[in-house]
Design a protein around this motif. Sequence first.
Motif, PDB file in Angstrom:
ATOM      1  N   GLY A   1       0.820  -1.192   0.000  1.00  0.00           N
ATOM      2  CA  GLY A   1       0.000   0.000   0.000  1.00  0.00           C
ATOM      3  C   GLY A   1       0.858   1.248   0.000  1.00  0.00           C
ATOM      4  N   VAL A   2       0.185   2.374   0.136  1.00  0.00           N
ATOM      5  CA  VAL A   2       0.867   3.667   0.156  1.00  0.00           C
ATOM      6  C   VAL A   2       1.538   3.866   1.502  1.00  0.00           C
ATOM      7  CG1 VAL A   2       0.580   6.146  -0.076  1.00  0.00           C
ATOM      8  CG2 VAL A   2      -0.817   4.598  -1.458  1.00  0.00           C
ATOM      9  N   LYS A   3       2.790   4.286   1.485  1.00  0.00           N
ATOM     10  CA  LYS A   3       3.519   4.611   2.714  1.00  0.00           C
ATOM     11  C   LYS A   3       3.577   6.121   2.838  1.00  0.00           C
ATOM     12  CE  LYS A   3       6.401   0.443   2.774  1.00  0.00           C
ATOM     13  NZ  LYS A   3       5.691  -0.235   1.669  1.00  0.00           N
ATOM     14  N   ARG A   4       3.211   6.621   4.014  1.00  0.00           N
ATOM     15  CA  ARG A   4       3.141   8.068   4.224  1.00  0.00           C
ATOM     16  C   ARG A   4       3.963   8.480   5.439  1.00  0.00           C
ATOM     17  NH1 ARG A   4      -2.297   6.825   2.730  1.00  0.00           N
ATOM     18  NH2 ARG A   4      -3.005   8.041   0.922  1.00  0.00           N
ATOM     19  N   ILE A   5       4.506   9.683   5.352  1.00  0.00           N
ATOM     20  CA  ILE A   5       5.127  10.331   6.502  1.00  0.00           C
ATOM     21  C   ILE A   5       4.299  11.571   6.799  1.00  0.00           C
ATOM     22  CG2 ILE A   5       7.168  11.513   7.375  1.00  0.00           C
ATOM     23  CD1 ILE A   5       8.873   9.699   5.668  1.00  0.00           C
ATOM     24  N   ASN A   6       3.708  11.632   7.964  1.00  0.00           N
ATOM     25  CA  ASN A   6       2.804  12.716   8.326  1.00  0.00           C
ATOM     26  C   ASN A   6       3.375  13.546   9.468  1.00  0.00           C
ATOM     27  OD1 ASN A   6       0.824  11.660   6.516  1.00  0.00           O
ATOM     28  ND2 ASN A   6       0.237  10.168   8.082  1.00  0.00           N
ATOM     29  N   THR A   7       3.137  14.854   9.397  1.00  0.00           N
ATOM     30  CA  THR A   7       3.437  15.754  10.517  1.00  0.00           C
ATOM     31  C   THR A   7       2.265  16.705  10.659  1.00  0.00           C
ATOM     32  OG1 THR A   7       4.598  17.327   9.075  1.00  0.00           O
ATOM     33  CG2 THR A   7       5.933  15.654  10.175  1.00  0.00           C
ATOM     34  N   GLY A   8       1.815  16.884  11.880  1.00  0.00           N
ATOM     35  CA  GLY A   8       0.715  17.805  12.126  1.00  0.00           C
ATOM     36  C   GLY A   8      -0.558  17.424  11.400  1.00  0.00           C
ATOM     37  N   GLY A   9      -0.756  16.126  11.158  1.00  0.00           N
ATOM     38  CA  GLY A   9      -1.967  15.684  10.487  1.00  0.00           C
ATOM     39  C   GLY A   9      -1.936  15.839   8.984  1.00  0.00           C
ATOM     40  N   THR A  10      -0.799  16.278   8.425  1.00  0.00           N
ATOM     41  CA  THR A  10      -0.659  16.475   6.985  1.00  0.00           C
ATOM     42  C   THR A  10       0.379  15.505   6.433  1.00  0.00           C
ATOM     43  OG1 THR A  10      -1.195  18.826   7.196  1.00  0.00           O
ATOM     44  CG2 THR A  10      -0.112  18.133   5.163  1.00  0.00           C
ATOM     45  N   THR A  11       0.095  14.921   5.278  1.00  0.00           N
ATOM     46  CA  THR A  11       1.050  14.021   4.639  1.00  0.00           C
ATOM     47  C   THR A  11       2.142  14.839   3.963  1.00  0.00           C
ATOM     48  OG1 THR A  11      -0.624  12.318   4.254  1.00  0.00           O
ATOM     49  CG2 THR A  11       1.362  12.226   2.902  1.00  0.00           C
ATOM     50  N   ASP A  12       3.362  14.718   4.454  1.00  0.00           N
ATOM     51  CA  ASP A  12       4.489  15.442   3.868  1.00  0.00           C
ATOM     52  C   ASP A  12       5.158  14.653   2.758  1.00  0.00           C
ATOM     53  OD1 ASP A  12       4.270  17.662   5.584  1.00  0.00           O
ATOM     54  OD2 ASP A  12       5.273  16.547   7.171  1.00  0.00           O
ATOM     55  N   LEU A  13       5.172  13.325   2.885  1.00  0.00           N
ATOM     56  CA  LEU A  13       5.825  12.482   1.886  1.00  0.00           C
ATOM     57  C   LEU A  13       5.016  11.207   1.696  1.00  0.00           C
ATOM     58  CD1 LEU A  13       9.579  11.844   1.395  1.00  0.00           C
ATOM     59  CD2 LEU A  13       8.041   9.882   1.505  1.00  0.00           C
ATOM     60  N   ALA A  14       4.819  10.840   0.438  1.00  0.00           N
ATOM     61  CA  ALA A  14       4.054   9.631   0.133  1.00  0.00           C
ATOM     62  C   ALA A  14       4.860   8.764  -0.834  1.00  0.00           C
ATOM     63  CB  ALA A  14       2.703   9.990  -0.490  1.00  0.00           C
ATOM     64  N   LEU A  15       4.970   7.484  -0.519  1.00  0.00           N
ATOM     65  CA  LEU A  15       5.636   6.518  -1.392  1.00  0.00           C
ATOM     66  C   LEU A  15       4.575   5.560  -1.924  1.00  0.00           C
ATOM     67  CD1 LEU A  15       8.158   5.205  -2.611  1.00  0.00           C
ATOM     68  CD2 LEU A  15       8.423   3.914  -0.483  1.00  0.00           C
ATOM     69  N   MET A  16       4.387   5.611  -3.251  1.00  0.00           N
ATOM     70  CA  MET A  16       3.334   4.830  -3.877  1.00  0.00           C
ATOM     71  C   MET A  16       3.824   3.421  -4.227  1.00  0.00           C
ATOM     72  SD  MET A  16       1.226   7.256  -3.644  1.00  0.00           S
ATOM     73  CE  MET A  16      -0.220   6.607  -4.490  1.00  0.00           C
ATOM     74  N   PRO A  17       2.912   2.463  -4.377  1.00  0.00           N
ATOM     75  CA  PRO A  17       3.306   1.087  -4.703  1.00  0.00           C
ATOM     76  C   PRO A  17       4.155   0.974  -5.970  1.00  0.00           C
ATOM     77  CG  PRO A  17       1.019   1.154  -4.016  1.00  0.00           C
ATOM     78  CD  PRO A  17       1.472   2.582  -4.131  1.00  0.00           C
TER      79      PRO A  17
END
Length: 208
Positions: A1-17
């Motif tokens: 699935g999609v891997k996300r790095i979130n800060t403050g409830g916002t996705t800063d970085l997303a790694l797609m399949p």
Amino acid sequence: GVKRINTGGTTDLALMPGGNVGIGTTGPLNKLHIALDDTSTNTVLNVLRLYRSTSGTAATGIGTGIAFGAERNADIEGIIGSIQGILTDVTPGAESGALAFVTRNSGTDAEKMRITGSGNVGIGTTGPSGLLDVYKSQSADTAAFINNVNSGTAAEATLYVSNAATGATGTFIGTGGTGFTTVSGFVQDGGWVGTGTGLSGGLSIMTR
């Protein structure tokens, strides 16, 4: 699935399949997709910064670049060219820079065009002495072309040299309709050579 790095409830970085990486977006369309959202409507903001440091003492010529390549055969990378940002003066507070455009020809990389910090553009030279400086050393024709490929009778191709400060409309060489100007300086069949008002001495065409 999609891997996300979130800060403050916002996705800063997303790694797609599929391997796409999104910074500031959860739907990256390319291998690296950077998005920035703000309230400004008429400004330009940098969304990517490349920086290079050195363990020595920085000097004129230090810089960073973006290289372009593609497979040439059997998964072997072929270099296409690069865009380089170069410091031409490293004096603190008075730095000057240039953008250099490099292409590969017959296996060799070479700078082909440069835009200096003062805005001069050099083609074939790294030190343009005017707004546009075209340089070539070869025992063959060196030419610059202004082509209007439209075949209409009102089609024109013209080179103007003007100085508005003196009230001059300029010196111009051009062709109209089916006319042309020969390389030997003779104007034939619809071509023209002229000088505008405020110029003294006229225009001389010399051949050797």
